[in-house]
Scaffold this motif. Structure first.
Motif, PDB file in Angstrom:
ATOM      1  N   MET A   1       0.854  -1.167   0.000  1.00 36.71           N
ATOM      2  CA  MET A   1       0.000   0.000   0.000  1.00 36.71           C
ATOM      3  C   MET A   1       0.900   1.229   0.000  1.00 36.71           C
ATOM      4  O   MET A   1       1.924   1.261   0.652  1.00 36.71           O
ATOM      5  CB  MET A   1      -0.911   0.012   1.229  1.00 36.71           C
ATOM      6  N   ALA A   2       0.508   2.209  -0.748  1.00 34.97           N
ATOM      7  CA  ALA A   2       1.203   3.494  -0.771  1.00 34.97           C
ATOM      8  C   ALA A   2       0.159   4.604  -0.717  1.00 34.97           C
ATOM      9  O   ALA A   2      -0.879   4.510  -1.368  1.00 34.97           O
ATOM     10  CB  ALA A   2       2.025   3.635  -2.044  1.00 34.97           C
ATOM     11  N   ILE A   3       0.423   5.614   0.083  1.00 36.42           N
ATOM     12  CA  ILE A   3      -0.491   6.751   0.205  1.00 36.42           C
ATOM     13  C   ILE A   3       0.297   8.022  -0.103  1.00 36.42           C
ATOM     14  O   ILE A   3       1.357   8.243   0.449  1.00 36.42           O
ATOM     15  CB  ILE A   3      -1.093   6.832   1.624  1.00 36.42           C
ATOM     16  N   HIS A   4      -0.241   8.836  -0.989  1.00 35.26           N
ATOM     17  CA  HIS A   4       0.425  10.070  -1.404  1.00 35.26           C
ATOM     18  C   HIS A   4      -0.492  11.265  -1.168  1.00 35.26           C
ATOM     19  O   HIS A   4      -1.667  11.224  -1.523  1.00 35.26           O
ATOM     20  CB  HIS A   4       0.798  10.004  -2.887  1.00 35.26           C
ATOM     21  N   HIS A   5       0.053  12.312  -0.603  1.00 36.30           N
ATOM     22  CA  HIS A   5      -0.682  13.573  -0.449  1.00 36.30           C
ATOM     23  C   HIS A   5      -0.533  14.322  -1.758  1.00 36.30           C
ATOM     24  O   HIS A   5       0.575  14.512  -2.261  1.00 36.30           O
ATOM     25  CB  HIS A   5      -0.096  14.387   0.709  1.00 36.30           C
ATOM     26  N   VAL A   6      -1.643  14.718  -2.350  1.00 35.20           N
ATOM     27  CA  VAL A   6      -1.609  15.386  -3.654  1.00 35.20           C
ATOM     28  C   VAL A   6      -2.388  16.694  -3.596  1.00 35.20           C
ATOM     29  O   VAL A   6      -3.195  16.922  -2.702  1.00 35.20           O
ATOM     30  CB  VAL A   6      -2.194  14.479  -4.760  1.00 35.20           C
ATOM     31  N   THR A   7      -2.140  17.556  -4.557  1.00 40.16           N
ATOM     32  CA  THR A   7      -2.902  18.803  -4.655  1.00 40.16           C
ATOM     33  C   THR A   7      -3.924  18.645  -5.776  1.00 40.16           C
ATOM     34  O   THR A   7      -3.763  17.833  -6.674  1.00 40.16           O
ATOM     35  CB  THR A   7      -1.978  19.997  -4.964  1.00 40.16           C
ATOM     36  N   GLY A   8      -4.972  19.400  -5.698  1.00 37.98           N
ATOM     37  CA  GLY A   8      -6.005  19.322  -6.714  1.00 37.98           C
ATOM     38  C   GLY A   8      -7.337  18.964  -6.092  1.00 37.98           C
ATOM     39  O   GLY A   8      -7.604  19.255  -4.931  1.00 37.98           O
ATOM     40  N   ALA A   9      -8.161  18.285  -6.862  1.00 42.73           N
ATOM     41  CA  ALA A   9      -9.513  17.960  -6.411  1.00 42.73           C
ATOM     42  C   ALA A   9      -9.519  16.989  -5.233  1.00 42.73           C
ATOM     43  O   ALA A   9     -10.441  16.985  -4.436  1.00 42.73           O
ATOM     44  CB  ALA A   9     -10.305  17.370  -7.561  1.00 42.73           C
ATOM     45  N   TYR A  10      -8.498  16.164  -5.118  1.00 43.52           N
ATOM     46  CA  TYR A  10      -8.446  15.152  -4.061  1.00 43.52           C
ATOM     47  C   TYR A  10      -7.210  15.369  -3.206  1.00 43.52           C
ATOM     48  O   TYR A  10      -6.203  15.864  -3.669  1.00 43.52           O
ATOM     49  CB  TYR A  10      -8.451  13.750  -4.667  1.00 43.52           C
ATOM     50  N   GLN A  11      -7.280  14.983  -1.945  1.00 41.75           N
ATOM     51  CA  GLN A  11      -6.171  15.237  -1.026  1.00 41.75           C
ATOM     52  C   GLN A  11      -5.216  14.062  -0.886  1.00 41.75           C
ATOM     53  O   GLN A  11      -4.049  14.250  -0.596  1.00 41.75           O
ATOM     54  CB  GLN A  11      -6.711  15.635   0.340  1.00 41.75           C
ATOM     55  N   LEU A  12      -5.715  12.848  -1.054  1.00 46.64           N
ATOM     56  CA  LEU A  12      -4.880  11.663  -0.935  1.00 46.64           C
ATOM     57  C   LEU A  12      -5.094  10.737  -2.120  1.00 46.64           C
ATOM     58  O   LEU A  12      -6.197  10.609  -2.637  1.00 46.64           O
ATOM     59  CB  LEU A  12      -5.205  10.880   0.348  1.00 46.64           C
ATOM     60  N   GLU A  13      -4.024  10.080  -2.521  1.00 49.54           N
ATOM     61  CA  GLU A  13      -4.103   9.044  -3.539  1.00 49.54           C
ATOM     62  C   GLU A  13      -3.547   7.783  -2.901  1.00 49.54           C
ATOM     63  O   GLU A  13      -2.464   7.792  -2.336  1.00 49.54           O
ATOM     64  CB  GLU A  13      -3.268   9.434  -4.750  1.00 49.54           C
TER      65      GLU A  13
END
Length: 59
Positions: A1-13
């Motif tokens: 499992m990998a969790i990434h904080h992203v910018t844009g419409a969603y906060q986590l991928e």
């Protein structure tokens, strides 16, 4: 499992590996929905199917 904080419409991928789609639905999504502060989940699925064939050496 990998969790990434992203910018844009969603906060986590979140990237996961699962045996089948039922496991994703019952275990992962169900668990995430129960976390305080999670306002919603938007699911997108990409697949890479791996198949392993083992030769047991019998002839």
């Amino acid at each position: 499992m990998a969790i990434h904080h992203v910018t844009g419409a969603y906060q986590l991928e979140i990237l996961i590996a699962a045996q089948d789609f039922g496991e994703v639905s019952s275990r992962v999504i169900g668990h995430l929905e129960g976390i305080a502060g999670v306002a919603g989940i938007h699911v997108g699925i990409a697949t890479d199917i791996l198949s392993y064939h083992f030769d047991g050496g019998s002839k």
